[in-house]
Design an enzyme around this catalytic site. Structure first.
Site, PDB file in Angstrom:
ATOM      1  N   HIS A 159       0.858  -1.179   0.000  1.00  0.00           N
ATOM      2  CA  HIS A 159       0.000   0.000   0.000  1.00  0.00           C
ATOM      3  C   HIS A 159       0.897   1.232   0.000  1.00  0.00           C
ATOM      4  O   HIS A 159       1.698   1.431   0.917  1.00  0.00           O
ATOM      5  CB  HIS A 159      -0.923   0.020   1.218  1.00  0.00           C
ATOM      6  CG  HIS A 159      -1.892   1.163   1.193  1.00  0.00           C
ATOM      7  ND1 HIS A 159      -3.157   1.059   0.633  1.00  0.00           N
ATOM      8  CD2 HIS A 159      -1.782   2.447   1.642  1.00  0.00           C
ATOM      9  CE1 HIS A 159      -3.781   2.208   0.742  1.00  0.00           C
ATOM     10  NE2 HIS A 159      -2.967   3.070   1.347  1.00  0.00           N
ATOM     11  N   CYS A 160       0.750   2.059  -1.032  1.00  0.00           N
ATOM     12  CA  CYS A 160       1.606   3.238  -1.186  1.00  0.00           C
ATOM     13  C   CYS A 160       0.843   4.488  -0.748  1.00  0.00           C
ATOM     14  O   CYS A 160      -0.171   4.850  -1.364  1.00  0.00           O
ATOM     15  CB  CYS A 160       2.054   3.377  -2.636  1.00  0.00           C
ATOM     16  SG  CYS A 160       3.130   4.805  -2.920  1.00  0.00           S
ATOM     17  N   PRO A 161       1.286   5.173   0.286  1.00  0.00           N
ATOM     18  CA  PRO A 161       0.571   6.386   0.713  1.00  0.00           C
ATOM     19  C   PRO A 161       0.704   7.538  -0.276  1.00  0.00           C
ATOM     20  O   PRO A 161      -0.143   8.436  -0.298  1.00  0.00           O
ATOM     21  CB  PRO A 161       1.239   6.724   2.060  1.00  0.00           C
ATOM     22  CG  PRO A 161       2.588   6.098   1.988  1.00  0.00           C
ATOM     23  CD  PRO A 161       2.432   4.866   1.168  1.00  0.00           C
ATOM     24  N   ASN A 164      -2.099   6.919  -2.423  1.00  0.00           N
ATOM     25  CA  ASN A 164      -3.321   6.623  -1.674  1.00  0.00           C
ATOM     26  C   ASN A 164      -4.068   5.437  -2.284  1.00  0.00           C
ATOM     27  O   ASN A 164      -5.279   5.471  -2.484  1.00  0.00           O
ATOM     28  CB  ASN A 164      -4.237   7.852  -1.620  1.00  0.00           C
ATOM     29  CG  ASN A 164      -5.414   7.663  -0.672  1.00  0.00           C
ATOM     30  OD1 ASN A 164      -5.327   6.901   0.292  1.00  0.00           O
ATOM     31  ND2 ASN A 164      -6.525   8.332  -0.963  1.00  0.00           N
TER      32      ASN A 164
END
Length: 428
Positions: A159-161, A164
């Site tokens: 999961h890449c912030p 998002n």
């Protein structure tokens, strides 16, 4: 009564979703500022040669559009939802929760997979079919539950912030292109602004307004981002070549035969095609062209199920020393020898030669023994036959002499002048 707060629903869920967009807004603001600083303050206000200005602007806009296109496709693409047929009903969930042992739970999950006709190869460490008790689904191969998104995602990488979003099956190609064009974009901006950056420090650079500070920060920001993007891009290229996700790099996928970090690797060429597709016209464009459906993936055949020995299992040699291939293309399995006495090639292993040697020695000893027996028998028969011939010859000669002497006696008066008998009288 205990009250549980769900971070994905209600007012709390709205606040969390809004807060998660903060990194995306920050990245978007940096991109907009870099566009303004490069086009206005560098190309328009600082570059004096008109031809050089147009060349810089054209190349910049081509790279900028590809970079922005890839980034927004990564942000807005749904990474991959688990289909409804993988969902467990209430009775099945109840049976799993009430199971008294791991073996009973494993048996229930196997029956569910067979009844639903689901193709799943991965297993838990205990050897059972993987399922998510929070989502209530059977996990397809390479799918994982994302705690940030609150759902199971197909072929989840991480999961890449900064986008998002989960980087998974349907947007992984876009993410790789985003890293590539982002790195190329930062390098291009840093190199094209480096000349004016040096002139600024030499105090010989004359530019109106705040162009000096914009160019100074443009060079520093693009240089720092290029370093971070380069390391991240190299790492994901390594993962793509080996057909692994970030999660699989930390924990190898588990199959019925056990953990295998190369379980989904098909060779470098096929691994690249699985992500970027086989149509070269769209390989470098942020257009979905990945192969497969995200539910099942081609894999190396299970070694134990192929009948190989435990000592012959693949132990995962380094790919730099031995290029990965599918096992059915890498080498033929050891076949049963049809001839024990005559080896087929000179390249047989020492173990095979050791196994064949006792049989060859036994056969050679048998042949020598039979040969000696046959030779002895022939000699004995030859001696007996020779003795018999000699005996018969002597008897025949004696008999012939006796018969001649008896039938035709020689007249003692019938002599020639020289004292020898007249032989013609014998036959007359």
């Amino acid at each position: 009564m205990e009250c549980k707060i769900n971070p994905h629903k209600g007012c709390c869920g709205v606040f969390v979703k809004a807060f998660k967009w903060t990194p995306v807004i920050l990245i978007s603001a940096i991109i907009i500022w870099s566009y303004y600083a490069y086009v206005v303050h560098l190309c328009i206000f600082s570059v004096q040669v008109e031809a050089a200005r147009y060349i810089l602007l054209i190349l910049y806009h081509v790279i900028f559009l590809l970079f922005l296109w890839s980034y927004w496709r990564t942000v807005w693409t749904v990474p991959g939802k688990v289909p409804a047929r993988y969902r467990l009903n209430y009775e099945q969930l109840e049976a799993l929760e009430n199971s008294e042992s791991d073996s009973e739970q494993r048996h229930i999950l196997d029956q569910i997979v067979i009844a639903k006709d689901l193709h799943v190869s991965m297993r838990t460490v205990q050897g059972s079919v993987r399922y998510c008790d929070r989502c209530g689904v059977i996990k397809p191969d390479r799918a994982h539950h994302c705690s940030v998104c609150g759902a199971c995602v197909l072929k989840m990488d991480h999961h890449c912030p900064w986008v998002n979003n989960c980087v998974a099956f349907y947007n992984y190609k876009f993410f790789i292109l985003f890293l590539f064009y982002g790195f190329f974009y930062c390098v291009y901006v840093a190199l094209s602004s480096f000349k004016y950056f040096l002139q600024f420090w030499a105090t010989s650079f004359d530019a109106p307004g705040q162009s000096k500070f914009h160019i100074l920060f443009l060079f520093f920001v693009s240089s720092m981002f290029s370093l971070s993007l380069c390391s991240l891009l190299c790492y994901h290229i390594h993962l793509v070549i080996n057909n692994r996700t970030t999660l699989e790099a930390f924990r190898a996928p588990v199959f019925r035969r056990g953990p295998d970090k190369k379980g989904f690797s098909l060779g470098r060429s096929m691994n690249l095609q699985e992500i970027f597709g086989d149509d070269w016209k769209v390989v470098m464009l942020p257009v979905f062209s990945s192969l497969g459906d995200g539910l099942s993936y081609p894999e190396r055949l299970p070694d134990l199920e192929m009948g190989l020995k435990e000592s012959e299992r693949w132990d995962g040699e380094d790919e730099e020393e031995n290029e990965e291939r599918m096992p059915m293309l890498q080498q033929e399995s050891n076949s049963v020898r049809t001839s024990v006495l005559l080896p087929n090639t000179e390249s047989e292993s020492e173990q095979d030669e050791d196994e064949l040697m006792p049989g060859m020695l036994s056969a050679s000893h048998t042949r020598d023994t039979l040969g000696m027996s046959a030779s002895h028998t022939r000699d004995t028969l030859g001696m007996a036959a020779s003795h018999t011939r000699d005996t018969l010859g002597m008897a025949a000669s004696h008999t012939q002499g006796t018969l001649v002497a008896t039938l035709v006696p020689v007249d003692p008066d019938d002599k020639l002048a020289n004292g020898q008998p007249n032989k013609t009288s014998i036959y007359s």
